[in-house]
Design a protein around this motif. Structure first.
Motif, PDB file in Angstrom:
ATOM      1  N   LYS A  72       0.826  -1.151   0.027  1.00  0.00           N
ATOM      2  CA  LYS A  72       0.133  -0.076  -0.053  1.00  0.00           C
ATOM      3  C   LYS A  72       0.729   1.255   0.041  1.00  0.00           C
ATOM      4  N   CYS A  73       2.112   1.180   0.899  1.00  0.00           N
ATOM      5  CA  CYS A  73       2.854   2.483   0.671  1.00  0.00           C
ATOM      6  C   CYS A  73       3.694   2.760  -0.224  1.00  0.00           C
ATOM      7  N   PHE A 125      -3.453  -1.177   9.903  1.00  0.00           N
ATOM      8  CA  PHE A 125      -2.630   0.161   9.448  1.00  0.00           C
ATOM      9  C   PHE A 125      -3.010   1.144  10.511  1.00  0.00           C
ATOM     10  N   HIS A 126      -2.275   2.042  10.472  1.00  0.00           N
ATOM     11  CA  HIS A 126      -2.554   3.334  11.332  1.00  0.00           C
ATOM     12  C   HIS A 126      -2.867   2.974  12.968  1.00  0.00           C
ATOM     13  N   THR A 169       4.481   9.805   3.489  1.00  0.00           N
ATOM     14  CA  THR A 169       3.151   9.316   3.808  1.00  0.00           C
ATOM     15  C   THR A 169       3.424   8.102   4.568  1.00  0.00           C
ATOM     16  N   TYR A 171       1.790   4.787   6.858  1.00  0.00           N
ATOM     17  CA  TYR A 171       0.437   4.103   7.113  1.00  0.00           C
ATOM     18  C   TYR A 171       0.327   3.366   8.507  1.00  0.00           C
ATOM     19  N   PRO A 175      -3.314   9.488  10.468  1.00  0.00           N
ATOM     20  CA  PRO A 175      -3.115  10.538   9.477  1.00  0.00           C
ATOM     21  C   PRO A 175      -2.906  11.930   9.925  1.00  0.00           C
TER      22      PRO A 175
END
Length: 465
Positions: A72-73, A125-126, A169, A171, A175
């Motif tokens: 994803k990253c 994630f996060h 960015t 993950y 955010p």
């Protein structure tokens, strides 16, 4: 087949070793390959050769692994934050369980021990409540056509303390924390901050450490520098607070250490509050900038529930919690124990632990500041403690100090609960604790606190034979 440095080979990766490297055997030689997944066919180049193993890196992927997915990253493959983001999460859990099993069997010598499947994280994630970024004068550029730059803020390239990849960015963190990171990068560039240089030890800006309260939404920004230069810090924090009014704590930690460390020798608060709070179970904890707190809050609740299950408390036990940090496990256990004594080396963490106990009115938990390699011999309060019925350890990656293992065996508690962040040192320590049949392992439960990374926590229950 003779293997030499610089040699190229076509191989199929067999498995993943702890630490995230792929493993393949050529004859009897084990080759550890960076950025590789089981089932991948690739061309590799040997970069280091020893008598019984070799290290290599991939040149070309000839065939993807059956369970390989798209990461994803955009920084994946270069950043040191995630190694396994291109492996399905279900397969990450299988691999990590196997790694724990392999190390306990091979290093510990426990051939018949059952290792339960790793507990999955509620969020993949996060999920991190703390991230640490480094300033640099020599950012690692992934595109040779990018213009040269003398400033960057990001994460270290794997295996390189002197190379930092600028991050835009991430993950792993919330955010809003990524937004704060990018704001800081732009502010520092515009105001000509001088990044600390690890090789010649010059410069001012060292680290940006962000902490987030999972259940409270409180945010801490900790700027780590060489000096407390208010002319640089105050305008930055004022602008940051205006842009992100959600921020609750802003502190500056300073250190003159030549090493790449983010723990300050002095701390300066730029907000009324100097700590944030987060919750585990029914308890809320105070967290200072330099205090340890499990970085995946929601999964930590499952980790501590497992530790509680292995402690098997009925209410009349004296418990030691060694490497207690801010008292998270101590106070969790105090709800069902007669008395809990926590021991910790970091003074800020001990102060947080005491404040956490006081804020909840918990009177059956006490905390001692000291180095566990000798505290039970040098500290009068520690020497006078009653022997434990249950002993919990949650050591750093290096595992237990040999002197502490001797002390534990002398205390001879009925039960030991070992919470480990490194299955290799865990296996080593279990072998010492269980030597001569002094203790018997009753449960081994891996807990995945860090999805997409090579790390795995493990809770081991032991009972005195």
């Amino acid at each position: 087949m003779s293997i030499k440095r610089g040699q190229e080979l076509e191989v199929e990766i067999e498995s993943l070793a702890y630490g995230g490297k792929g493993v393949v055997h050529v004859d009897t030689l084990a080759i550890f390959v960076e950025r590789a997944l089981p089932g991948q066919k690739m061309r590799i180049r040997i970069k280091k050769k020893r008598n019984n193993y070799a290290d290599a890196y991939p040149i070309e992927i000839l065939q993807p692994a059956p369970n390989q997915i798209e990461a994803k990253c955009p920084h994946f493959g270069v950043c040191g934050g995630c190694l396994l983001q291109n492996l399905s999460y279900e397969d990450q859990l299988v691999v990590k369980t196997q790694q724990v099993r392999d190390l306990i069997q091979r290093v510990g010598g426990f051939k018949e021990i059952e290792v339960k499947p790793a507990l999955p994280s509620p969020e993949i994630f996060h999920y991190r409540n703390k991230m640490e970024f480094s300033f640099t004068t020599r950012p690692w550029m992934t595109n040779p056509d990018d213009p040269a730059d003398d400033f960057g803020l990001g994460l270290h390239v794997p295996g390189r303390f002197d190379r930092v990849l600028p991050i835009e960015t991430c993950y792993l963190q919330k955010p809003i924390c990524t937004d704060i990171l990018n704001f800081t990068t732009e502010w520092a560039k515009a105001n000509y901050w001088q990044s600390f240089e690890t090789q010649n030890h010059t410069g001012w800006a060292r680290h940006l450490v962000l902490r987030y309260g999972e259940y409270t939404d409180e945010i801490m920004v900790n700027l780590v520098t060489t000096t407390n230069d208010r002319a640089l810090i105050e305008p930055f924090f004022d602008a940051l607070k205006e842009k992100f009014p959600q921020i609750t704590v802003m502190v500056n930690n300073t250190t003159r250490s030549m090493a790449e460390v983010s723990v300050g020798e002095a701390e300066y608060a730029y907000t009324e509050a100097s700590v944030i709070h987060d919750r585990l179970g029914d308890l809320t904890y105070e967290i200072a900038a330099n205090a340890f707190f499990q970085t995946n809050t929601r999964q930590a609740e499952r980790l501590y529930a497992e530790a509680m299950a292995q402690a098997k408390l009925i209410g009349n036990e004296v418990v030691y919690d060694l490497y207690c940090g801010t008292g998270t496990i101590s106070l969790y256990l105090a709800q069902k124990a007669k008395m809990v004594y926590g021991v910790e080396l970091v003074e800020d963490a001990v102060n947080n632990a005491r404040a956490n106990a006081a804020s909840h009115g918990i009177k059956n938990a006490e905390f001692i500041l000291g180095d566990l390699k000798d505290v039970f011999h040098t500290d009068e309060n520690a020497r006078q403690l009653p022997n434990p019925d249950v002993l919990v350890v949650d050591p750093p990656r290096a595992g237990l100090h040999p002197k502490l293992i001797d002390d534990i065996l002398t205390f001879s508690p009925q039960r030991i609960v070992y919470v480990s962040c490194n299955p290799s040192t865990l296996a080593r320590d279990l072998k010492l604790l269980c030597a001569d049949d002094r203790y018997e392992i009753t449960s081994v439960q891996p807990v995945d606190m860090f999805p997409h990374t090579a790390h795995i926590e493990t809770v081991v229950g032991m009972v005195r034979s």
